[in-house]
Scaffold this motif. Structure first.
Motif, mmCIF file in Angstrom:
data_model
loop_
_atom_site.group_PDB
_atom_site.id
_atom_site.type_symbol
_atom_site.label_atom_id
_atom_site.label_comp_id
_atom_site.label_asym_id
_atom_site.label_seq_id
_atom_site.Cartn_x
_atom_site.Cartn_y
_atom_site.Cartn_z
ATOM 1 N N VAL A 13 21.644 47.409 52.937
ATOM 2 C CA VAL A 13 21.411 48.151 51.759
ATOM 3 C C VAL A 13 22.900 48.520 51.446
ATOM 4 C CG1 VAL A 13 20.374 49.859 50.407
ATOM 5 C CG2 VAL A 13 19.081 48.049 51.969
ATOM 6 N N VAL A 28 18.072 50.936 46.675
ATOM 7 C CA VAL A 28 16.520 50.813 46.740
ATOM 8 C C VAL A 28 15.665 51.041 45.933
ATOM 9 C CG1 VAL A 28 14.763 52.018 48.373
ATOM 10 C CG2 VAL A 28 17.048 51.550 49.369
ATOM 11 N N ARG A 29 15.932 52.215 44.884
ATOM 12 C CA ARG A 29 15.176 52.339 43.683
ATOM 13 C C ARG A 29 15.069 51.394 42.881
ATOM 14 N NH1 ARG A 29 16.330 57.596 39.992
ATOM 15 N NH2 ARG A 29 14.542 57.419 38.765
ATOM 16 N N ALA A 32 12.917 48.477 44.544
ATOM 17 C CA ALA A 32 11.435 49.000 44.733
ATOM 18 C C ALA A 32 10.876 48.973 43.434
ATOM 19 C CB ALA A 32 11.446 50.388 45.392
ATOM 20 N N CYS A 33 11.608 49.569 42.281
ATOM 21 C CA CYS A 33 10.862 49.517 41.168
ATOM 22 C C CYS A 33 10.620 48.071 40.348
ATOM 23 C CB CYS A 33 11.646 50.341 40.014
ATOM 24 S SG CYS A 33 11.651 52.154 40.539
ATOM 25 N N GLY A 35 9.803 45.608 42.475
ATOM 26 C CA GLY A 35 9.012 45.165 43.347
ATOM 27 C C GLY A 35 9.856 43.929 44.019
ATOM 28 N N LEU A 37 12.022 44.577 46.751
ATOM 29 C CA LEU A 37 12.896 44.994 48.050
ATOM 30 C C LEU A 37 12.239 44.373 49.118
ATOM 31 C CD1 LEU A 37 14.723 47.290 48.979
ATOM 32 C CD2 LEU A 37 12.588 48.722 49.664
ATOM 33 N N GLU A 39 11.324 43.119 52.821
ATOM 34 C CA GLU A 39 10.607 43.966 53.833
ATOM 35 C C GLU A 39 11.621 44.228 55.044
ATOM 36 O OE1 GLU A 39 6.860 42.853 55.372
ATOM 37 O OE2 GLU A 39 5.752 42.779 53.460
ATOM 38 N N ASP A 40 12.422 43.331 55.185
ATOM 39 C CA ASP A 40 13.449 43.566 56.487
ATOM 40 C C ASP A 40 14.648 44.424 56.012
ATOM 41 O OD1 ASP A 40 14.682 41.700 55.013
ATOM 42 O OD2 ASP A 40 14.858 40.224 56.724
ATOM 43 N N LEU A 41 14.615 44.861 54.650
ATOM 44 C CA LEU A 41 15.934 45.386 54.166
ATOM 45 C C LEU A 41 17.067 45.006 54.221
ATOM 46 C CD1 LEU A 41 14.880 48.953 55.346
ATOM 47 C CD2 LEU A 41 14.420 48.249 53.292
ATOM 48 N N ARG A 42 17.111 43.517 54.271
ATOM 49 C CA ARG A 42 18.464 42.779 54.263
ATOM 50 C C ARG A 42 18.546 41.899 53.096
ATOM 51 N NH1 ARG A 42 20.913 42.295 59.506
ATOM 52 N NH2 ARG A 42 20.575 44.440 60.369
ATOM 53 N N GLU B 216 24.529 52.269 59.145
ATOM 54 C CA GLU B 216 23.214 52.427 58.941
ATOM 55 C C GLU B 216 22.465 52.315 60.047
ATOM 56 O OE1 GLU B 216 22.235 50.357 54.870
ATOM 57 O OE2 GLU B 216 21.153 49.130 56.647
ATOM 58 N N PHE B 231 9.505 55.826 44.906
ATOM 59 C CA PHE B 231 9.526 55.316 43.632
ATOM 60 C C PHE B 231 8.271 54.326 43.186
ATOM 61 C CE2 PHE B 231 14.152 56.612 44.304
ATOM 62 C CZ PHE B 231 14.205 57.158 43.034
ATOM 63 N N ARG B 235 5.759 54.843 40.085
ATOM 64 C CA ARG B 235 5.546 53.892 39.105
ATOM 65 C C ARG B 235 4.004 53.538 39.040
ATOM 66 N NH1 ARG B 235 7.040 47.776 40.434
ATOM 67 N NH2 ARG B 235 5.795 48.346 42.176
#
Lengths: 165, 309
Positions: A13, A28-29, A32-33, A35, A37, A39-42, B216, B231, B235
């Motif tokens: 990220v 991230v925002r 995530a907003c 939908g 993002l 799951e493994d943040l990659r 990170e 967030f 929503r």
């Protein structure tokens, strides 16, 4: 990290954030907003453009504008910003992300422009409001003529207020 | 000498009446005396009761002051406990993050060795590298040449697939014991329509403030997951435009949401817990690092900095 491994690894990220000149929490925002993002943040390199699109990210500057008629660099930035806002017709209810105003500028120019933007908000030429994607900026409907006078001829009430930047 | 000429009976009656009057007066005097005693005793009792009421009021004030003091002391102790708990959890998580980083570095170094020991894989890696270097200029090349380069790149990528999968796997599981760390949640007011939410994470504030220079790690990914949870929550409850700030509380990163201008729908507290729980459930890296996260609701006053710092 080993260069060959870096080549094979998906983006983190913070790497995406650096690429987009954005805080990682904003990345991230945005995801995530939407939908989206992972799951493994990659993320894949192709996802960078997706984040840019979802978040409405724009790069407004390649470099700081050259001062005209003996104006200071800060006032040249203010004038160029006003021209950009009008050219994009960002009059309320239309709005742009607040960070779009600064993206592409060197850090010291960003600091100078931030002061100018604060002045524009304080003097009620611009309005800010929260949107799901973050803080957004618009030109106030009643301020268009004054901004146009400043952008075109360096005149009008903003010219006096601009003495302070 | 006067000589009585009438009856003695009259004299006798008058004497009797005189005696009756004297007796009656004595009785009244005695009653009045008793009443006087009673009045005096009642006045003394009343005075004593007044003194007692005043004394009890003084004792009560003293006790209330003592109670206030002890409540202040208890709140102070609770605040200190929260601060110490966050600090301890932050330390534990940072230690675990360092272990995870070391484990990933070891895995990547071992992977790089294997990759370079395999001539085919190394050639494929070189092809991928060259493609990446010229990727941004491909639009300027003839379509057939562009297609050929792309096919070569795809073949090389396929050859590297096992390595790519391995390097992008979840962090290797640590053999360490499981640690539990807490994320503190507070809502203002504690009951009813929420006006503000604060989530304090057991991670250093530098995760937010110094992200550009700080690598990170496990603390960062925990923060990403809680930020995403917040967030998503906003929503879900119909407050996607609620202002969110990141600040430092007791040395830790805190996420503060202002809900006073939003019409929040549904059970906010329950949804908040659901979302943070979902964040842990998705976090394979926390499982691999043997870290269990729990959320605890606290009174907002416990997150205030202690007096005098």
């Amino acid at each position: 990290m080993n260069d060959s491994i870096r080549l094979l690894r998906r983006m983190t990220v913070d790497e995406v954030a650096r690429w987009l000149e954005l805080h990682p929490f904003e990345v991230v925002r945005i995801l995530a907003c939407a939908g989206q993002l992972p799951e493994d943040l990659r993320l894949e390199a192709e996802d960078v453009e997706n984040v840019r699109r979802l978040g409405g990210l724009e790069t407004w500057w390649d470099e700081a504008p050259a001062p005209e008629r003996g104006e200071s660099p800060a006032r040249a930035l203010l004038r160029a910003l006003v021209q950009k806002l009008l050219a994009q017709d960002l009059v309320e209810p239309r709005a742009t992300r607040a960070d779009n105003l600064f993206r592409g500028l060197a850090p010291e120019a960003q600091v100078a422009l931030r002061k100018a933007v604060n002045l524009l908000i304080r003097e009620r030429y611009l309005v800010s409001r929260m949107m799901p994607s973050g803080l957004a900026i618009s030109v106030r409907t009643g301020a268009v003529e004054d901004l146009r006078a400043y952008a075109s001829h360096g005149t009008g009430p903003l010219a006096m207020a601009a003495e302070r930047v | 000498m006067v000589e009585y000429t009438g009856s003695y009976a009259l004299i006798s009656i008058l004497d009797e009446i005189g005696r009756l009057r004297e007796r009656h007066e004595r009785e009244i005097e005695a009653t009045l005396g008793e009443i006087g005693h009673e009045q005096l005793a009642a006045r003394q009792a009343l005075e004593e009761a007044r003194r007692r009421v005043a004394a009890l009021a003084a004792i009560r004030r003293q006790q209330e002051r003592a109670k206030e003091k002890s409540e202040d002391a208890l709140v102070r102790r609770e605040r200190e406990a929260v601060r110490d708990g966050l600090r301890a959890d932050r330390g534990a998580l940072e230690e675990r993050a360092a272990e995870v980083r070391a484990a990933i570095e070891e895995r990547e170094s071992e992977l790089a060795e294997r990759l370079h020991a395999d001539p085919e894989a190394e050639a494929a890696l070189e092809a991928v590298q060259k493609y990446r270097e010229v990727e941004h200029t491909l639009d300027r090349l003839p379509p057939s040449y562009r297609r050929a380069l792309r096919e070569k790149y795809d073949r090389a990528r396929r050859r590297l697939d096992p390595f790519i999968a391995e390097v992008n796997n979840a962090p290797p599981p640590l053999p360490s014991h499981t640690i539990g760390i807490g994320v503190v949640l507070a809502m203002q007011p504690p009951d009813g329509r929420p006006e503000a939410l604060v989530a304090v994470l057991p991670v250093p504030f530098a995760v937010h403030a110094e992200w550009a220079t700080r690598p990170e790690d496990l603390c960062t990914t925990l923060s990403y997951r809680v930020v995403a949870a917040v967030f998503r929550l906003l929503r879900e409850v119909g407050a996607p435009e609620a202002p969110v700030r990141f600040l430092e509380v007791h040395g830790s990163l805190a996420i503060q949401v202002w809900l006073g201008d939003s019409e929040v729908t549904g059970d906010f507290r329950e949804r908040a817990l659901d979302n943070v729980q979902r964040a842990w459930d998705e976090a394979v890296e926390l499982g691999a690092a043997s870290v269990e996260v729990y959320a605890a609701w606290l009174r907002p006053e416990l997150l205030a900095e202690a007096d005098g710092g």
